[in-house]
Enzyme design. Structure first.
Site, PDB file in Angstrom:
ATOM      1  CG  ASP A  55      77.656  -9.589  12.314  1.00  9.74           C
ATOM      2  OD1 ASP A  55      77.845  -9.507  11.079  1.00  9.74           O
ATOM      3  OD2 ASP A  55      78.334  -8.959  13.149  1.00  9.74           O
ATOM      4  CG  ASP A  90      59.866 -13.568  28.204  1.00  7.57           C
ATOM      5  OD1 ASP A  90      59.547 -13.222  29.353  1.00  7.57           O
ATOM      6  OD2 ASP A  90      59.109 -14.190  27.445  1.00  7.57           O
ATOM      7  CG  HIS A 148      50.884 -21.790  22.869  1.00  8.94           C
ATOM      8  ND1 HIS A 148      51.649 -21.849  24.002  1.00  8.94           N
ATOM      9  CD2 HIS A 148      50.169 -22.939  22.852  1.00  8.94           C
ATOM     10  CE1 HIS A 148      51.393 -22.975  24.637  1.00  8.94           C
ATOM     11  NE2 HIS A 148      50.495 -23.652  23.963  1.00  8.94           N
ATOM     12  CE1 TYR A 165      54.147 -19.949  28.161  1.00 11.75           C
ATOM     13  CE2 TYR A 165      55.819 -21.056  26.865  1.00 11.75           C
ATOM     14  CZ  TYR A 165      54.501 -20.709  27.069  1.00 11.75           C
ATOM     15  OH  TYR A 165      53.554 -21.138  26.203  1.00 11.75           O
ATOM     16  CB  VAL A 183      61.356 -15.871  31.469  1.00 14.48           C
ATOM     17  CG1 VAL A 183      61.115 -14.376  31.695  1.00 14.48           C
ATOM     18  CG2 VAL A 183      62.677 -16.093  30.761  1.00 14.48           C
ATOM     19  N   GLY A 184      59.683 -16.515  34.631  1.00 16.46           N
ATOM     20  CA  GLY A 184      58.348 -16.606  35.224  1.00 16.46           C
ATOM     21  C   GLY A 184      57.761 -17.986  35.029  1.00 16.46           C
ATOM     22  CD  GLU A 188      59.107  -5.493  28.672  1.00 16.89           C
ATOM     23  OE1 GLU A 188      58.471  -4.447  28.561  1.00 16.89           O
ATOM     24  OE2 GLU A 188      58.544  -6.613  28.747  1.00 16.89           O
ATOM     25  CE1 TYR A 231      59.471 -18.836  25.371  1.00 16.98           C
ATOM     26  CE2 TYR A 231      60.163 -17.605  27.306  1.00 16.98           C
ATOM     27  CZ  TYR A 231      59.221 -17.883  26.341  1.00 16.98           C
ATOM     28  OH  TYR A 231      58.027 -17.204  26.335  1.00 16.98           O
ATOM     29  CG  HIS A 261      50.295 -17.158  24.335  1.00 14.40           C
ATOM     30  ND1 HIS A 261      49.465 -18.081  24.917  1.00 14.40           N
ATOM     31  CD2 HIS A 261      51.513 -17.741  24.276  1.00 14.40           C
ATOM     32  CE1 HIS A 261      50.156 -19.180  25.205  1.00 14.40           C
ATOM     33  NE2 HIS A 261      51.403 -18.999  24.818  1.00 14.40           N
TER      34      HIS A 261
END
Ligand code: CO
Length: 636
Positions: A448, A304, A600, A388, A385-386, A307, A390, A439
């Site tokens: 860092d 996600d 999940h 889902y 994202v589609g 891409e 987050y 999934h």
């Protein structure tokens, strides 16, 4: 007047977020070389090097370099991955690099094109009619990245999607209630056609609708009593552009197309000294691999971030809904395919939260109690994202603790399943004739560290029981064993809950008052790694997910854990490639990569919209301070 205005818009710090004017100017410069066909997927600030940032003095000239990624099909012309352009706004120079491995990420233009191509395809239309679906208007098509599986008939270098379909009762319906089982349209975006239609046979649509809006519920419970959070004197933090200061913490924040919410130059003011901790901390990439053997799902493993450019999917937040309390927001500016800037208002939310007890003791002898309340600063974004959602939440605490919490919500992936054909070990039923495939969601965070400077080392800590013996006659003893992770190969590690395993970043050249190197420890959660076989495409394309911990020697080009262009990339890029050299990571500038997530197994309660699930990690000072750093907190 105009000059003064443009001056006030000019960046004053090299990490200032990109402005609309800058993005549009950079897109024009890129287009002057690429031509009008250029379609932009993402734009990011090229962050100056650590040295340049350290050298930067207020008032000095601010370097502004932008990176614009996109593609310029059609043409039949160049079957390559698109362009990755560097535009220097100060000099006006644009350097166009072609993407030779992988493709520019999926853009909004791709999604619209894929839907249109699929719906116009006579084969797709016939397959829908065969299922009794005539009203294509209310068919929702979700284009998925072809990931490691572009159809064999799609030529290399072409952009590819796999389109799956859902039937809505009307425009406002939840399409995921009625998945069109068995049908996948393999869309060749570059050629503008459906290259192959995969049809595994007709399965009836599930019977129930899945509306989750309040108006669709049969009844509503009484609303909870008002709960008001007020800070009559205003928030306790200061915001200067994107620079934030709160309770000894100082840092900057931006949104990056792949890395989402980024913390920069996080330090803690200890006495008169601003002590650096993290130079940069953010998601580096993520993957959602599906475990179901069903051909509708077994290829799915969307990255996600890399891409789909999760940063481009950042939500505009609403006060009182997404965030409550004394909130301050920062906007984010992204790019449209045509090069115009797109402002997302209220993208980053910043606020304080009461967090219960920070520390407490009741002394029985004197009958006195000392107690202090915990407070945390929350810096967060939410991304759709589609199907889902987050949320990424950074928490900073009064005792020097840093936490990342990922919130997962939205709508689970679905299958229609005929009665008697359920396979609960792969896809539990979540509603009548509606199953949801098992999934994982695996997030790789790049940390860092510059702990009191760039020269750091990393140790693994395991708690181990001692064998029964002379010094352990009762078998009660256990001890902490610290082992230096000396090279990149030695530092590919997994969580071990039974050993309370953690990893500690130290600065060997700075000692605390007890003579030990100052340190911060990474406390992982009980978190999985990738379950797919090492030989799988997802393991090659999202190699970062095979371990919970990686440590690399700092290299400013190594930012995205799956490589810079994972869309349609065959795999092997990113962490597995960089660590081939097995560089030394002892007493040098190091980067920790921590993969966390959830496996999940969907449940009925996840339907029709999923209550938030959480995962994340903590960073905790270990001898970084000489004692509890929050002793100086006044009592109430
Ligand atoms: Co899930």
């Amino acid at each position: 007047m105009a000059a003064a205005e443009s001056l006030s818009l000019a960046p004053s710090h090299p990490l200032d977020p990109l402005t609309e004017e800058e993005i549009q100017a950079a897109a024009m410069l890129a287009k002057s070389q690429l031509g009008e066909r250029a379609s932009f997927c993402s734009v990011a600030l090229v962050e100056p090097s650590k040295e340049a940032l350290q050298r930067f003095a207020a008032g000095a000239a601010v370097p502004r370099k932008l990176r614009l990624v996109g593609y310029d099909y059609p043409a039949g012309a160049r079957p390559d991955g698109g362009f990755d352009a560097l535009v220097d706004l100060v000099s006006g120079a644009a350097e166009i690099r072609r993407i030779s491995h992988g493709q520019a990420p999926i853009s909004y233009a791709d999604v619209v094109a894929a839907v249109t191509i699929a719906k116009q395809d006579p084969g797709w239309q016939a397959a829908m009619r065969q299922r009794g679906i005539e009203d294509f208007e209310n068919v929702q098509i979700d284009p998925w990245p072809a990931s490691g599986y572009p159809h064999a008939s799609i030529p290399a270098g072409h952009r590819a999607h796999r389109c799956i379909s859902f039937v809505r009762e009307d425009k406002a319906d939840n399409g995921y209630a009625r998945p069109v089982q068995g049908l996948i349209a393999h869309v060749d975006l570059t050629a503008g056609r459906v290259a192959h239609l995969e049809d595994h046979g007709v399965v009836p649509l599930p019977p129930e609708s899945g509306r989750y809006d309040a108006a669709s519920q049969p009844r509503l419970r009484p609303a909870p009593k008002p709960l008001e959070i007020s800070q009559p004197q205003g928030p306790g933090f200061t915001l200067n552009g994107n620079a934030i200061a709160w309770q000894n913490w100082e840092f900057r924040v931006t949104v990056h197309p792949i890395n989402g919410l980024v913390l920069h130059q996080l330090g803690y003011r200890d006495g008169g000294e601003l002590r650096p901790i993290l130079h940069r901390a953010a998601l580096s990439d993520m993957v959602v691999p599906y475990g179901d053997t069903d051909p509708m799902h077994r290829w799915k493993h969307v990255l996600d971030a890399g891409e789909a450019s999760i940063g481009n999917c950042v939500n505009s937040l609403m006060l009182g809904c997404d965030c409550v309390g004394e909130i301050r927001y920062l906007d984010h500016v992204a790019i449209n395919p045509n090069g115009a800037a797109r402002r997302v208002e209220r993208a980053i939310c910043i606020h304080e939260e009461d967090y219960g007890i920070l520390w407490k003791h009741h002394d029985g002898h004197s009958q006195t109690t000392e107690v202090r309340r915990s407070r945390r600063l929350v810096v967060s974004t939410f991304h759709t994202v589609g199907n889902y959602e987050y949320g990424f939440y950074w928490y900073l605490y009064l005792d020097g603790t840093i936490q990342m919490e990922v919130k997962l919500t939205g709508i689970v992936g679905v299958s229609a399943v005929p009665s008697g054909k359920e396979r609960p070990e792969f896809a539990p039923l979540i509603a009548p004739n509606l199953a949801s495939p098992i999934h994982q969601h695996l997030f790789c965070f790049r940390l860092d560290f510059d702990l009191d400077g760039p020269v750091n080392s990393v140790y693994e800590l395991n708690t181990e029981p001692l064998p029964v013996g002379e010094d352990n006659p009762d078998g009660t003893a256990f001890r902490s064993v610290a082992r230096l992770l000396g090279s990149e190969a030695q530092a590919q590690r997994n969580v071990d809950v039974a050993r309370s395993r953690s990893w500690k970043v130290v600065n060997p050249n700075r000692l605390n008052r007890l003579g030990a190197p100052v340190a911060y420890r990474l406390l992982p959660g009980a978190t999985p790694t990738l379950l797919a076989a090492p030989s799988s495409k997802v393991a090659a394309r999202a190699g970062f997910a095979r371990h919970n911990l990686w440590v690399t020697r700092f290299d400013e080009s190594e930012i995205n854990a799956a490589g810079d262009h994972p869309n349609l990339h065959p795999g092997g890029a990113g962490l597995p490639a960089w660590t081939q050299e097995d560089r030394s990571i002892e007493e040098t500038d190091i980067v920790l990569w921590h993969t966390v997530g959830v496996t999940h197994l969907p449940r009925p309660e996840d339907w029709p919209v999923m209550p938030v699930e959480y995962c994340g990690f903590m960073l905790q000072p270990v001898g970084f301070f000489d004692r509890n750093p929050a002793l100086d907190l006044p009592a109430h």
